[in-house]
Design an enzyme around this catalytic site. Structure first.
Site, PDB file in Angstrom:
ATOM      1  N   SER A 120       0.853  -1.170  -0.071  1.00  0.00           N
ATOM      2  CA  SER A 120      -0.052   0.026  -0.112  1.00  0.00           C
ATOM      3  C   SER A 120       0.852   1.291  -0.020  1.00  0.00           C
ATOM      4  CB  SER A 120      -0.830  -0.189   1.188  1.00  0.00           C
ATOM      5  OG  SER A 120      -1.594  -1.025   1.279  1.00  0.00           O
ATOM      6  N   HIS A 141      -2.362  -3.383  -6.396  1.00  0.00           N
ATOM      7  CA  HIS A 141      -2.704  -2.909  -5.279  1.00  0.00           C
ATOM      8  C   HIS A 141      -4.218  -2.873  -5.413  1.00  0.00           C
ATOM      9  CE1 HIS A 141      -3.318   0.498  -2.225  1.00  0.00           C
ATOM     10  NE2 HIS A 141      -3.224  -0.675  -1.577  1.00  0.00           N
ATOM     11  N   GLU A 153      -4.843  -1.012  -8.189  1.00  0.00           N
ATOM     12  CA  GLU A 153      -4.047   0.034  -8.924  1.00  0.00           C
ATOM     13  C   GLU A 153      -2.711  -0.703  -9.426  1.00  0.00           C
ATOM     14  OE1 GLU A 153      -4.742   4.079  -5.996  1.00  0.00           O
ATOM     15  OE2 GLU A 153      -3.244   2.397  -5.450  1.00  0.00           O
ATOM     16  N   ASN A 191      -4.424   6.368  -1.851  1.00  0.00           N
ATOM     17  CA  ASN A 191      -4.223   6.607  -0.443  1.00  0.00           C
ATOM     18  C   ASN A 191      -3.448   7.918  -0.486  1.00  0.00           C
ATOM     19  OD1 ASN A 191      -5.288   4.406   1.009  1.00  0.00           O
ATOM     20  ND2 ASN A 191      -3.256   3.251   0.521  1.00  0.00           N
TER      21      ASN A 191
HETATM   22  N1  LIG Z   1      -5.492  -4.520   4.856  1.00  0.00           N
HETATM   23  C1  LIG Z   1      -5.722  -3.589   4.153  1.00  0.00           C
HETATM   24  O1  LIG Z   1      -6.815  -3.099   3.878  1.00  0.00           O
HETATM   25  C2  LIG Z   1      -4.722  -3.636   2.792  1.00  0.00           C
HETATM   26  C3  LIG Z   1      -5.294  -2.954   1.524  1.00  0.00           C
HETATM   27  C4  LIG Z   1      -4.292  -2.923   0.639  1.00  0.00           C
HETATM   28  C5  LIG Z   1      -2.973  -3.418   0.483  1.00  0.00           C
HETATM   29  N2  LIG Z   1      -2.685  -3.903   1.747  1.00  0.00           N
HETATM   30  C6  LIG Z   1      -1.450  -4.666   1.673  1.00  0.00           C
HETATM   31  O2  LIG Z   1      -1.464  -5.753   1.747  1.00  0.00           O
HETATM   32  C7  LIG Z   1      -0.298  -6.364   2.345  1.00  0.00           C
HETATM   33  C8  LIG Z   1      -0.917  -7.486   3.660  1.00  0.00           C
HETATM   34  O3  LIG Z   1      -1.723  -6.740   4.339  1.00  0.00           O
HETATM   35  P1  LIG Z   1      -2.847  -7.638   5.250  1.00  0.00           P
HETATM   36  O4  LIG Z   1      -3.742  -6.536   5.699  1.00  0.00           O
HETATM   37  O5  LIG Z   1      -3.389  -8.658   4.324  1.00  0.00           O
HETATM   38  O6  LIG Z   1      -1.918  -8.044   6.281  1.00  0.00           O
HETATM   39  P2  LIG Z   1      -2.202  -9.434   7.257  1.00  0.00           P
HETATM   40  O7  LIG Z   1      -1.447  -9.148   8.572  1.00  0.00           O
HETATM   41  O8  LIG Z   1      -3.611  -9.707   7.391  1.00  0.00           O
HETATM   42  O9  LIG Z   1      -1.598 -10.574   6.476  1.00  0.00           O
HETATM   43  C9  LIG Z   1      -0.262 -10.767   6.168  1.00  0.00           C
HETATM   44  C10 LIG Z   1       0.259 -12.403   6.154  1.00  0.00           C
HETATM   45  O10 LIG Z   1       1.501 -12.407   5.672  1.00  0.00           O
HETATM   46  C11 LIG Z   1       2.113 -13.468   6.443  1.00  0.00           C
HETATM   47  N3  LIG Z   1       3.620 -13.329   6.254  1.00  0.00           N
HETATM   48  C12 LIG Z   1       4.277 -12.229   6.934  1.00  0.00           C
HETATM   49  N4  LIG Z   1       5.593 -12.469   6.586  1.00  0.00           N
HETATM   50  C13 LIG Z   1       5.705 -13.287   5.763  1.00  0.00           C
HETATM   51  C14 LIG Z   1       6.469 -13.998   4.757  1.00  0.00           C
HETATM   52  N5  LIG Z   1       7.924 -13.613   4.738  1.00  0.00           N
HETATM   53  N6  LIG Z   1       6.453 -14.989   3.894  1.00  0.00           N
HETATM   54  C15 LIG Z   1       5.185 -15.534   3.938  1.00  0.00           C
HETATM   55  N7  LIG Z   1       4.069 -14.986   4.794  1.00  0.00           N
HETATM   56  C16 LIG Z   1       4.542 -13.868   5.453  1.00  0.00           C
HETATM   57  C17 LIG Z   1       1.577 -13.437   7.888  1.00  0.00           C
HETATM   58  O11 LIG Z   1       1.691 -14.489   8.552  1.00  0.00           O
HETATM   59  C18 LIG Z   1       0.170 -12.959   7.878  1.00  0.00           C
HETATM   60  O12 LIG Z   1      -0.857 -14.008   7.588  1.00  0.00           O
HETATM   61  C19 LIG Z   1       0.497  -5.222   3.166  1.00  0.00           C
HETATM   62  O13 LIG Z   1       1.483  -5.066   1.976  1.00  0.00           O
HETATM   63  C20 LIG Z   1      -0.667  -4.165   3.090  1.00  0.00           C
HETATM   64  O14 LIG Z   1       0.210  -3.202   3.208  1.00  0.00           O
HETATM   65  C21 LIG Z   1      -3.411  -4.193   2.853  1.00  0.00           C
END
Ligand SMILES: NC(=O)c1ccc[n+]([C@@H]2O[C@H](COP(=O)([O-])OP(=O)(O)OC[C@H]3O[C@@H](n4cnc5c(N)ncnc54)[C@H](O)[C@@H]3O)[C@@H](O)[C@H]2O)c1
Length: 413
Positions: A120, A141, A153, A191
């Protein structure tokens, strides 16, 4: 790229599980990997429940639901990802950890595989720099919840192959998503452009111009589905504060994006929003805003029983003039941000407007909205804010000035 291409999703959290569902629904075989096996199991169980609900609602046949479920396979070793044509990474938002993963992926995947990040707020270029072949790395994204929000995106980094963004754009269309292409700049489109929706609302509250339910109701009367404070409580004040802080830092501390103490204190006190039962408002177990209780202690405005009562009733205290002041100020700042993103060629006018309507459900594209009154109208509002506060925060975008001078619609640039 067709539906026979194998997709790997890394990270089975909120975003990864949603993206895996989207890819499987589009007909791909999907491998879902997470360092925590329990995260994959939880994601698959969640997917089962989601698909069951879709079948109950008649939106999917039982056979189709079963086929989607069968298409997603858990993986417990990165090596199992070999043979994937596209890997979408959705792990923790940490540059060091993402770079390490991308470097490892290159040893596992074939030369033709595409590596996408769902980051993000990090630079796609910086993540790609971990790879020997950064030309096959791109940002994709998605928005939360990925199966429901259409926007994606597509963000080429500095070293990304010129043909890759159009390929990913076409793939996202094939997945029934709404792709937009944007430059690798902080916050991408959504964002970045959405920052004033939160930041300016907080300023209006901090100055004592209006309380939170009044600001929320004012913005809803302008067509937004949720008010800024309700939305920050839904997103989570910790997440929203981090995004604001990251964007501000990434823009070399441009005052336009400066975070607020109000939100920082919310985070420090653990009032994260709906998920913690309390943020700017108080919530019941179902996430509805609570009316005040006799135990409510006075202190901050949000704790004032009268304010909480109005919030629960969703009612508006302000007179029409007060509503106009709130809406005009937040909208002027949003329009300025959209115009500035266009000025700096972050994306086309069409994609900037699409991003805000398809990614965060704005009632209309901000540039098209601005064109209804004309750029001069909004320029005047920003100039009067800048004169009032003497802050660079309110500086009008050069494009707003140009459009006003040339009497041209912003959407025509
Ligand atoms: N949550 C949102 O609203 C949102 C929206 C768009 C983008 N994002 C982006 O998406 C990504 C994930 O966000 P999320 O909210 O799903 O996070 P989350 O915490 O729900 O999930 C992340 C997962 O990644 C796993 N993980 C961590 N390190 C790892 C590795 N090295 N190898 C494999 N798995 C690993 C964790 O165990 C966890 O299950 C981030 O980059 C975030 O910025 C989030």
């Amino acid at each position: 790229m067709d539906s026979t291409m194998k997709i790997a999703v890394i990270g089975a959290g909120t975003m990864g599980s949603g993206i895996a569902q989207v890819a499987a629904q589009a007909g791909h075989d999907v491998i879902l990997f997470d360092t925590r096996r329990e995260a994959v199991d939880k994601a698959l169980a969640g997917l089962h429940r989601t698909l069951d609900r879709l079948v109950e609602k008649g939106k999917l046949t039982a056979d189709a639901a079963n086929a989607i479920h069968q298409r997603i396979r858990p993986a417990s070793d990165l090596k199992e990802l070999a043979g994937s044509g596209l890997v979408i990474e959705a792990i923790i938002e940490d540059l060091g950890i993402k770079k390490k993963l991308f470097a490892e992926l290159e040893n596992v995947l074939g030369p033709g595989a595409v590596l996408a990040t769902n980051t993000s707020s990090l630079s796609v270029t910086a993540i790609a720099a971990a790879c020997a072949r950064p030309e096959r790395v791109i940002g994709m994204h998605f928005f939360n919840p990925a199966p429901l929000l259409p926007l994606v995106e597509v963000v080429p980094g500095l070293a990304t192959d010129a043909g890759l963004a159009p390929r990913m754009y076409a793939l996202m269309q094939a997945w029934s998503k709404t792709p937009v292409i944007c430059k690798d700049t902080p916050g991408f489109i959504v964002n970045r452009v959405a920052r004033p929706f939160y930041g300016e609302a907080i300023r209006i509250y901090e100055e004592g111009i209006a309380d939170m339910p009044t600001i929320d109701a004012a913005m809803k009367s302008a067509g937004f589905k949720m008010g800024p404070f309700e939305l920050m409580d839904l997103i989570g004040n910790d997440i929203n504060f981090t995004v604001t802080k990251t964007v501000w830092e990434a823009f070399f501390f441009d005052p336009r994006y400066k975070p607020s103490f109000t939100q920082q204190r919310q985070v420090e006190s653990g009032r994260l929003g709906r998920k913690s039962g309390r943020g700017y408002y108080m919530y019941d177990a179902n996430g509805a805003i609570l009316p005040p209780t006799s135990q409510t202690s006075a202190g901050s405005l949000a704790e004032d029983p009268a304010v909480q009562r109005r919030a629960a009733a969703g009612s508006l205290s302000g007179d029409p003039a007060e509503v106009k002041v709130i809406v005009d100020r937040i909208l002027a700042m949003l329009i300025n941000e959209a115009a500035d993103a266009l000025f700096w060629k972050v994306a086309s006018a069409q994609d900037i407007d699409l991003a805000m309507t398809k990614g965060v459900n704005y009632p209309a594209g901000l540039l098209a909205w601005a064109d209804q009154q004309g750029a001069g109208h909004w320029l005047e509002k920003l100039e009067s804010l800048q004169a009032e506060y003497g802050e660079d925060r309110y500086r009008p975008s050069p494009l707003l000035r140009r459009a006003a001078r040339e009497s041209r619609p912003l959407t025509s640039y």
